[in-house]
Design an enzyme around this catalytic site. Structure first.
Site, PDB file in Angstrom:
ATOM      1  N   ASP A  45       0.832  -1.206   0.000  1.00 12.76           N
ATOM      2  CA  ASP A  45       0.000   0.000   0.000  1.00 12.76           C
ATOM      3  C   ASP A  45       0.864   1.253   0.000  1.00 12.76           C
ATOM      4  O   ASP A  45       1.629   1.485   0.933  1.00 12.76           O
ATOM      5  CB  ASP A  45      -0.908  -0.002   1.243  1.00 12.76           C
ATOM      6  CG  ASP A  45      -1.774   1.246   1.326  1.00 12.76           C
ATOM      7  OD1 ASP A  45      -2.927   1.182   0.874  1.00 12.76           O
ATOM      8  OD2 ASP A  45      -1.295   2.280   1.838  1.00 12.76           O
ATOM      9  N   TYR A  50       3.111   9.924  -0.381  1.00  9.31           N
ATOM     10  CA  TYR A  50       4.203   9.289   0.357  1.00  9.31           C
ATOM     11  C   TYR A  50       5.554   9.490  -0.328  1.00  9.31           C
ATOM     12  O   TYR A  50       6.597   9.328   0.300  1.00  9.31           O
ATOM     13  CB  TYR A  50       3.976   7.778   0.528  1.00  9.31           C
ATOM     14  CG  TYR A  50       2.710   7.376   1.238  1.00  9.31           C
ATOM     15  CD1 TYR A  50       1.901   8.305   1.888  1.00  9.31           C
ATOM     16  CD2 TYR A  50       2.314   6.039   1.261  1.00  9.31           C
ATOM     17  CE1 TYR A  50       0.727   7.921   2.518  1.00  9.31           C
ATOM     18  CE2 TYR A  50       1.143   5.648   1.907  1.00  9.31           C
ATOM     19  CZ  TYR A  50       0.352   6.596   2.519  1.00  9.31           C
ATOM     20  OH  TYR A  50      -0.804   6.208   3.144  1.00  9.31           O
ATOM     21  N   LYS A  75      -2.974   5.866  -4.080  1.00  3.39           N
ATOM     22  CA  LYS A  75      -4.067   6.804  -3.801  1.00  3.39           C
ATOM     23  C   LYS A  75      -3.833   8.138  -4.503  1.00  3.39           C
ATOM     24  O   LYS A  75      -2.687   8.582  -4.629  1.00  3.39           O
ATOM     25  CB  LYS A  75      -4.178   7.048  -2.288  1.00  3.39           C
ATOM     26  CG  LYS A  75      -4.198   5.780  -1.460  1.00  3.39           C
ATOM     27  CD  LYS A  75      -4.166   6.045   0.034  1.00  3.39           C
ATOM     28  CE  LYS A  75      -3.764   4.795   0.786  1.00  3.39           C
ATOM     29  NZ  LYS A  75      -2.333   4.535   0.766  1.00  3.39           N
ATOM     30  N   HIS A 108      -7.744   9.655  -1.590  1.00  2.00           N
ATOM     31  CA  HIS A 108      -7.075   9.713  -0.283  1.00  2.00           C
ATOM     32  C   HIS A 108      -7.897  10.423   0.799  1.00  2.00           C
ATOM     33  O   HIS A 108      -7.887  10.038   1.966  1.00  2.00           O
ATOM     34  CB  HIS A 108      -5.715  10.397  -0.439  1.00  2.00           C
ATOM     35  CG  HIS A 108      -4.684   9.899   0.520  1.00  2.00           C
ATOM     36  ND1 HIS A 108      -3.357   9.753   0.193  1.00  2.00           N
ATOM     37  CD2 HIS A 108      -4.773   9.510   1.815  1.00  2.00           C
ATOM     38  CE1 HIS A 108      -2.697   9.291   1.246  1.00  2.00           C
ATOM     39  NE2 HIS A 108      -3.535   9.150   2.244  1.00  2.00           N
TER      40      HIS A 108
END
Length: 286
Positions: A45, A50, A75, A108
């Protein structure tokens, strides 16, 4: 051995995944992904925000395992919401991960233009580019809004969930609407006070497991998909060893009573995109 949970469309999702939020890029990241693959994780994931999609894609490819053996989630961030913007963000994510499709793609947060973003996800799904479409950090009102204005309801909702914040009301709502519940921060983001709760340590002692393993098992028995994250090889392995025991009804009830209603992170209710929040997230992740 991992178990799978089926989405409403029949797609099988490994119930235990590996989260990569806040794992630093470089050697630490590479080691963590290599170890996760070695001990059997196949569900990974990530997210655009990120900043490690490219690094993850590289490690998965280097493993030599065929693409179809992996279940990859990413996401779309709030600054990319909207019909065209979401489609563009999806293509960028695929390029970074070096894949032609995603197993799962989520919105998200319920930021502005999330309904337009959902239309893009529906199209990508119908075009075979995404196997499972869903959302993250959506509350009941957001889910109701999507379902009211869409052809395909969300198949999954990834939300903060741990023993002190079990999301009971939302959990029941998701079950009623056949939307899967996926927990981020399933271990309370490694909160030491939670992991040292006597109720958990007592159950852990009985099963000869750690408190973290007990919490993860509690999630599994609630029918929740979990994505714990760690860069510690011992914990990566330990988190995967949760399929060889079962909690009793009494033990489940004891853990249920740890509920304090306490979130450890942002409250998504009425969440609106905020440039300062995005900037803060980027700094937080670095």
């Amino acid at each position: 051995m991992n178990k799978v949970i089926e989405a409403v469309n029949g797609v099988k999702i490994p119930q235990l995944g590996f989260g990569v939020y806040k794992i630093k890029k470089g050697e630490e990241f590479e080691r963590a992904i290599r170890e996760a693959i070695r001990v059997g994780y196949r569900h990974f994931d990530t997210a655009k925000i990120y900043g490690n999609e490219e690094a993850l894609g590289r490690e998965l490819q280097k493993s030599g395992n065929p693409r179809e053996q992996f279940f990859i989630t990413s996401k779309v961030w709030t600054t990319d919401l909207g019909y065209e913007a979401t489609k563009k963000a999806f293509e960028q994510t695929c390029k970074k991960l070096n894949v032609t499709y995603l197993d799962m793609y989520l919105i998200h947060f319920a930021g502005p233009r999330y309904l337009e973003a959902w239309k893009a996800l529906e199209e990508l799904y119908l075009g075979g580019k995404i196997k499972v479409i869903g959302v993250a950090n959506f509350e009941i009102q957001h889910l109701e809004n999507v379902m009211k204005h869409s052809k395909i309801p969300p198949m999954i909702n990834q939300i903060e969930t741990h023993p002190e914040f079990p999301q009971n009301e939302l959990h029941e709502y998701l079950a009623r609407h056949r939307i899967l519940h996926e927990a981020w921060g399933p271990l309370g983001q490694g909160n030491k006070a939670l992991l040292e709760r006597p109720e958990l340590t007592e159950i852990a002692l009985h099963h000869e497991k750690s408190a973290a393993q007990i919490i993860l098992r509690w999630h599994l028995q609630r029918g929740i998909i979990v994505i714990p994250k760690s860069s510690n090889p011992q914990r990566i392995k330990e988190n995967s060893e949760i399929f060889d025991f079962e909690l009793t009804e009494k033990e489940m009830e004891k853990i249920d009573r740890l509920n304090t209603g306490k979130r450890y992170s942002v409250n998504p209710t009425g969440y609106m995109v905020n440039p300062l929040y995005t900037k803060m997230m980027k700094l937080f992740i670095k």
